[in-house]
Design a protein around this motif. Structure first.
Motif, mmCIF file in Angstrom:
data_model
loop_
_atom_site.group_PDB
_atom_site.id
_atom_site.type_symbol
_atom_site.label_atom_id
_atom_site.label_comp_id
_atom_site.label_asym_id
_atom_site.label_seq_id
_atom_site.Cartn_x
_atom_site.Cartn_y
_atom_site.Cartn_z
ATOM 1 N N ARG A 153 14.779 -37.002 9.761
ATOM 2 C CA ARG A 153 14.505 -36.069 10.868
ATOM 3 C C ARG A 153 15.789 -35.799 11.645
ATOM 4 N N THR A 154 15.909 -34.618 12.187
ATOM 5 C CA THR A 154 17.032 -34.302 13.076
ATOM 6 C C THR A 154 16.814 -35.073 14.384
ATOM 7 N N LYS A 163 -4.892 -34.436 16.514
ATOM 8 C CA LYS A 163 -4.148 -34.788 17.732
ATOM 9 C C LYS A 163 -4.979 -34.624 18.999
ATOM 10 N N HIS A 211 11.699 -25.090 16.519
ATOM 11 C CA HIS A 211 12.965 -25.615 17.069
ATOM 12 C C HIS A 211 13.993 -25.932 15.977
ATOM 13 N N GLY A 217 9.305 -34.960 6.199
ATOM 14 C CA GLY A 217 10.239 -35.636 7.098
ATOM 15 C C GLY A 217 10.041 -37.134 6.946
ATOM 16 N N ASP A 267 9.470 -39.355 8.917
ATOM 17 C CA ASP A 267 8.426 -39.976 9.735
ATOM 18 C C ASP A 267 7.203 -40.286 8.855
ATOM 19 N N ARG A 271 17.206 -27.643 4.396
ATOM 20 C CA ARG A 271 17.472 -28.712 3.423
ATOM 21 C C ARG A 271 16.421 -28.730 2.315
ATOM 22 N N LEU A 326 15.085 -28.777 8.660
ATOM 23 C CA LEU A 326 14.195 -29.311 7.616
ATOM 24 C C LEU A 326 13.986 -28.248 6.528
ATOM 25 N N VAL A 359 15.069 -34.149 18.852
ATOM 26 C CA VAL A 359 14.322 -32.912 19.108
ATOM 27 C C VAL A 359 12.943 -33.032 18.473
ATOM 28 N N SER A 360 11.930 -32.652 19.236
ATOM 29 C CA SER A 360 10.569 -32.562 18.697
ATOM 30 C C SER A 360 9.773 -31.647 19.617
ATOM 31 N N THR A 361 8.683 -31.112 19.075
ATOM 32 C CA THR A 361 7.830 -30.240 19.879
ATOM 33 C C THR A 361 7.322 -31.000 21.112
ATOM 34 N N THR A 362 6.927 -32.252 20.895
ATOM 35 C CA THR A 362 6.414 -33.071 22.007
ATOM 36 C C THR A 362 7.482 -33.235 23.090
ATOM 37 N N GLY A 384 15.156 -28.697 14.750
ATOM 38 C CA GLY A 384 14.749 -29.709 13.764
ATOM 39 C C GLY A 384 13.926 -29.076 12.648
ATOM 40 N N HIS A 385 13.057 -28.128 13.002
ATOM 41 C CA HIS A 385 12.267 -27.408 11.997
ATOM 42 C C HIS A 385 13.194 -26.594 11.084
ATOM 43 N N THR A 407 3.316 -28.441 11.349
ATOM 44 C CA THR A 407 2.694 -27.610 12.390
ATOM 45 C C THR A 407 3.663 -26.510 12.837
ATOM 46 N N PHE A 408 4.928 -26.883 12.975
ATOM 47 C CA PHE A 408 5.988 -25.948 13.379
ATOM 48 C C PHE A 408 5.634 -25.229 14.682
#
Ligand code: CTP
Length: 130
Positions: free
Chosen positions: A113-114, A44, A13, A92, A94, A22, A19, A117-120, A15-16, A8-9
């Motif tokens: 995953r980093t 969602k 952030h 990722g 997850d 890498r 990802l 950090v997450s959007t949520t 973490g994105h 979704t990005f």
């Protein structure tokens, strides 16, 4: 090697970024499927903060990214991989194990995953003003 990944990005952030960095390092051409607003609502029950046009424009501007498209259905991964002639699917961790059935058409790699950090988490932090 052509690498493909999906996400979704929203509220792009660190973490994105990590990802995508890498994922690109696994090959030389990185293709990113940015999920549509409709797909996010379907899965969602809410729309992303940034529109699909904004999210795609941000992802496309990242220097590790060579190509973007809209991911309209989670069930179409096989079609997208074939259509874009991807050699490696990156997800990722997850999603660990969830896409192993695609190993007959490409290499499937799950990246850690980093942490923290997450959007949520960002949305919650702003809402709570912490
Ligand atoms: N990602 C990551 N490290 C993080 C957050 C995300 O490596 N800390 C990866 C995910 O595993 C995925 C890609 O970035 O491969 C896009 O993730 P996305 O679901 O859009 O972001 P999240 O921040 O996880 O969003 P949410 O909190 O809404 O689940």
């Amino acid at each position: 090697m052509r690498v493909i990944t999906f996400g979704t990005f929203d509220l792009f952030h660190y973490g994105h970024l990590r990802l995508l960095e890498r994922a690109k390092a696994l090959g030389d051409h990185l293709i990113v499927g940015v999920s549509t607003d409709a797909l996010n609502f379907e899965k969602k029950g809410r729309y992303p903060v940034y529109s699909q046009e904004e999210r795609r424009a941000i992802v496309a501007a990242i220097r590790h990214v060579d190509e973007t498209f809209y991911e309209e259905s989670l069930e179409k991964k096989r079609d997208y991989i074939l259509e874009h002639k991807a050699d490696i699917l990156v997800m990722g961790d997850d999603w660990k194990g969830k896409f192993d059935d695609l190993a007959d058409i490409c290499r499937v790699v799950y990246l850690p995953r980093t942490p923290s950090v997450s959007t949520t988490a960002i949305i919650e932090k702003i809402v709570k003003k912490q």
